[in-house]
Design an enzyme around this catalytic site. Sequence first.
Site, short mmCIF file in Angstrom:
data_model
loop_
_atom_site.label_atom_id
_atom_site.label_comp_id
_atom_site.label_asym_id
_atom_site.label_seq_id
_atom_site.Cartn_x
_atom_site.Cartn_y
_atom_site.Cartn_z
N GLU A 131 0.86 -1.19 0.00
CA GLU A 131 0.00 0.00 0.00
C GLU A 131 0.89 1.24 0.00
O GLU A 131 2.09 1.14 0.28
CB GLU A 131 -0.89 -0.01 1.26
CG GLU A 131 -1.81 -1.24 1.29
CD GLU A 131 -2.75 -1.24 2.49
OE1 GLU A 131 -2.68 -0.33 3.34
OE2 GLU A 131 -3.57 -2.18 2.56
N GLY A 162 1.39 3.39 2.14
CA GLY A 162 2.09 3.59 3.41
C GLY A 162 2.76 2.34 3.96
O GLY A 162 3.29 2.37 5.07
N GLY A 169 5.26 -0.82 2.55
CA GLY A 169 5.98 -1.62 1.56
C GLY A 169 6.75 -2.72 2.28
O GLY A 169 6.26 -3.83 2.46
N SER A 170 7.96 -2.35 2.77
CA SER A 170 8.75 -3.34 3.54
C SER A 170 8.01 -3.74 4.81
O SER A 170 8.03 -4.91 5.21
CB SER A 170 10.12 -2.75 3.90
OG SER A 170 10.91 -2.65 2.74
N GLY A 196 7.92 -17.03 -4.10
CA GLY A 196 8.01 -15.99 -5.13
C GLY A 196 9.43 -15.44 -5.25
O GLY A 196 9.89 -15.13 -6.35
N ARG A 239 34.45 -7.13 -31.65
CA ARG A 239 34.91 -5.73 -31.65
C ARG A 239 36.45 -5.67 -31.64
O ARG A 239 37.11 -6.34 -30.85
CB ARG A 239 34.37 -5.03 -30.39
CG ARG A 239 34.89 -3.64 -30.15
CD ARG A 239 34.29 -2.65 -31.12
NE ARG A 239 34.69 -1.29 -30.76
CZ ARG A 239 34.40 -0.23 -31.51
NH1 ARG A 239 33.73 -0.37 -32.64
NH2 ARG A 239 34.80 0.97 -31.13
N GLY A 279 30.60 2.85 -25.29
CA GLY A 279 29.56 3.79 -25.71
C GLY A 279 28.35 3.09 -26.31
O GLY A 279 27.20 3.48 -26.08
N GLU A 293 9.24 -7.96 -4.25
CA GLU A 293 9.15 -9.21 -3.45
C GLU A 293 10.14 -9.18 -2.28
O GLU A 293 10.68 -10.21 -1.86
CB GLU A 293 9.30 -10.45 -4.33
CG GLU A 293 8.17 -10.49 -5.39
CD GLU A 293 7.55 -11.84 -5.67
OE1 GLU A 293 7.81 -12.77 -4.90
OE2 GLU A 293 6.80 -11.93 -6.65
N1 CAA Z 1 6.14 -18.26 6.35
C1 CAA Z 1 4.96 -18.35 7.03
N2 CAA Z 1 4.62 -17.46 8.00
C2 CAA Z 1 5.50 -16.49 8.29
C3 CAA Z 1 6.73 -16.34 7.63
C4 CAA Z 1 7.05 -17.29 6.62
N3 CAA Z 1 8.18 -17.21 5.93
N4 CAA Z 1 7.39 -15.27 8.12
C5 CAA Z 1 6.59 -14.75 9.09
N5 CAA Z 1 5.46 -15.49 9.17
C6 CAA Z 1 4.30 -15.29 10.08
C7 CAA Z 1 4.74 -15.25 11.52
O1 CAA Z 1 4.82 -16.54 12.07
C8 CAA Z 1 3.62 -14.43 12.12
O2 CAA Z 1 2.48 -15.25 12.21
P1 CAA Z 1 1.47 -15.17 13.48
O3 CAA Z 1 1.13 -13.71 13.64
O4 CAA Z 1 0.31 -15.98 13.09
O5 CAA Z 1 2.26 -15.70 14.62
C9 CAA Z 1 3.30 -13.40 11.04
O6 CAA Z 1 3.74 -14.00 9.80
C10 CAA Z 1 4.01 -12.08 11.23
O7 CAA Z 1 5.39 -12.33 11.16
P2 CAA Z 1 6.46 -11.28 11.70
O8 CAA Z 1 6.15 -10.93 13.12
O9 CAA Z 1 7.80 -11.83 11.37
O10 CAA Z 1 6.13 -9.99 10.80
P3 CAA Z 1 6.89 -8.62 10.68
O11 CAA Z 1 5.89 -7.53 10.72
O12 CAA Z 1 8.06 -8.57 11.61
O13 CAA Z 1 7.39 -8.61 9.13
C11 CAA Z 1 8.86 -8.96 7.30
C12 CAA Z 1 8.26 -9.48 8.61
C13 CAA Z 1 9.82 -10.07 6.92
C14 CAA Z 1 9.60 -7.65 7.42
C15 CAA Z 1 7.73 -8.84 6.24
O14 CAA Z 1 6.90 -7.73 6.50
C16 CAA Z 1 8.23 -8.74 4.84
O15 CAA Z 1 8.58 -9.75 4.21
N6 CAA Z 1 8.28 -7.51 4.24
C17 CAA Z 1 8.55 -7.35 2.84
C18 CAA Z 1 7.28 -7.32 2.06
C19 CAA Z 1 7.47 -7.73 0.64
O16 CAA Z 1 8.29 -8.59 0.30
N7 CAA Z 1 6.66 -7.17 -0.25
C20 CAA Z 1 6.65 -7.56 -1.60
C21 CAA Z 1 5.40 -7.11 -2.25
S1 CAA Z 1 4.82 -8.22 -3.49
C22 CAA Z 1 5.65 -7.88 -4.90
O17 CAA Z 1 6.63 -7.22 -4.94
C23 CAA Z 1 5.05 -8.55 -6.07
C24 CAA Z 1 5.43 -7.97 -7.39
O18 CAA Z 1 4.77 -7.16 -7.97
C25 CAA Z 1 6.61 -8.52 -8.06
#
Ligand code: CAA
Length: 376
Positions: free
Chosen positions: A127, A129, A131-132, A240, A266, A338, A361
């Site tokens: 969204e 607000g 991303g990461s 992914g 070349r 170039g 991702e």
């Molecule tokens: N597999 C399954 N579950 C997982 C997991 C995994 N690998 N990693 C974490 N979880 C679960 C946890 O167990 C937890 O579950 P419960 O609440 O049920 O206990 C929940 O997920 C939350 O986990 P965290 O507390 O670790 O979450 P966090 O807020 O600390 O965030 C993070 C972790 C790794 C930073 C995560 O937010 C993240 O990966 N951020 C990056 C986002 C991203 O990659 N976005 C990509 C967008 S999609 C895209 O780019 C597509 C495109 O167009 C190409």
Amino acid sequence: MNFELTPEQREIQAVARDFANAEIEPHAAEWDRAHAFPRELLDTLGELGLMAVCVPEEYGGAGADFMSYILVLEELSRADAGVGVTVAVHTSACTLPILAHGTDEQRRRFVPLLARGAAIGCFALTEPGSGSDAGALVTSAEPEDGGWRIRGAKQWITNAAYGGTIVLFARTDPGTRTARGVSAFIVDTGDVEITRTEEKLGLNSSQTNDIAIDTRVDGDRLFGEQNHGFRIAMSTLDGGRIGIAAQAVGIAQAAYDVARRYAQERQAFGRRIGDFQAIQHKLANMSMEIDAARLLVLHAAWLKDSGKPHTAAGAKAKLFASEMARRQTAEAIQVLGGYGYTKEFPVERYYRDAKITEIYEGTSEIQRLVIAREIL
Ligand code: CAA
């Protein structure tokens, strides 16, 4: 340990390579300029089984393994990384989570259409607000007439411009602000509004949109466990990221192929530039780093196919492959000098395309965080 691909994996790789060489690569520069490839390309990829390589045959897929899918992504991305990401998001970020976490009814309803490319898949987590910090999303889903009213906005949604299916994450527990209390939904693109088409540095042939959502969906559109959808998002990204790593390897391989050919042709100072040690060292480094990245990618894919944990392996593959692709596409430009900076050769496009693999991702910083969490 066996480093050989199976006959089936080689066959699917060859189908993708031949198709990409004949029907994608020759048009990639034009599609980069036009900011689109023809929609019919996705129909043809669907007919070849390449929109659902690792989807079981009973759901209309090719029934191959995840490794085969990864090999296909490398080949498509070598020809046009925009086509690569379109297929990657469609498959591993939409079709596969529905297969893995949907009910039988949801699988039968949505997967066959996705498998033949009649519906194109999207993944709506990010969204404006968040991303990461994906768990900070604010799109909400509130109970309404036995279903859900979903309201919010999603950003940088690959493929949203095509008609199809969105795996969308929304907060179902308004009392939370973090990853807890989020659920996964299957939403039709017809029920959201496209509010913007993004202009990007690279990957121009792919479609990236912002969407606004204010729609009621039936109760059977929620999939997985209510309030625990963030786990679906994370496990989807685990797979992914291996695909994006394969994309990065494909882009780097394409750049290396051009640089190597150029170095053999070349002439400078009365010799082929490939006879100079400065150029030889660049090509040797490129070849070594591409091999290393590919091994990380194939290892992560093998872990996933074996049902073993692959979170850190996928993060390592993506981190190394994406940084390698950015470095080595820049080196390819350097070999061409170039000419490399002009649109007469494709290496400037590879350089632009490679950069995003360090961002989407999960950024390189997030991959390091994921790896460090596993270590510590
Ligand atoms: N597999 C399954 N579950 C997982 C997991 C995994 N690998 N990693 C974490 N979880 C679960 C946890 O167990 C937890 O579950 P419960 O609440 O049920 O206990 C929940 O997920 C939350 O986990 P965290 O507390 O670790 O979450 P966090 O807020 O600390 O965030 C993070 C972790 C790794 C930073 C995560 O937010 C993240 O990966 N951020 C990056 C986002 C991203 O990659 N976005 C990509 C967008 S999609 C895209 O780019 C597509 C495109 O167009 C190409």
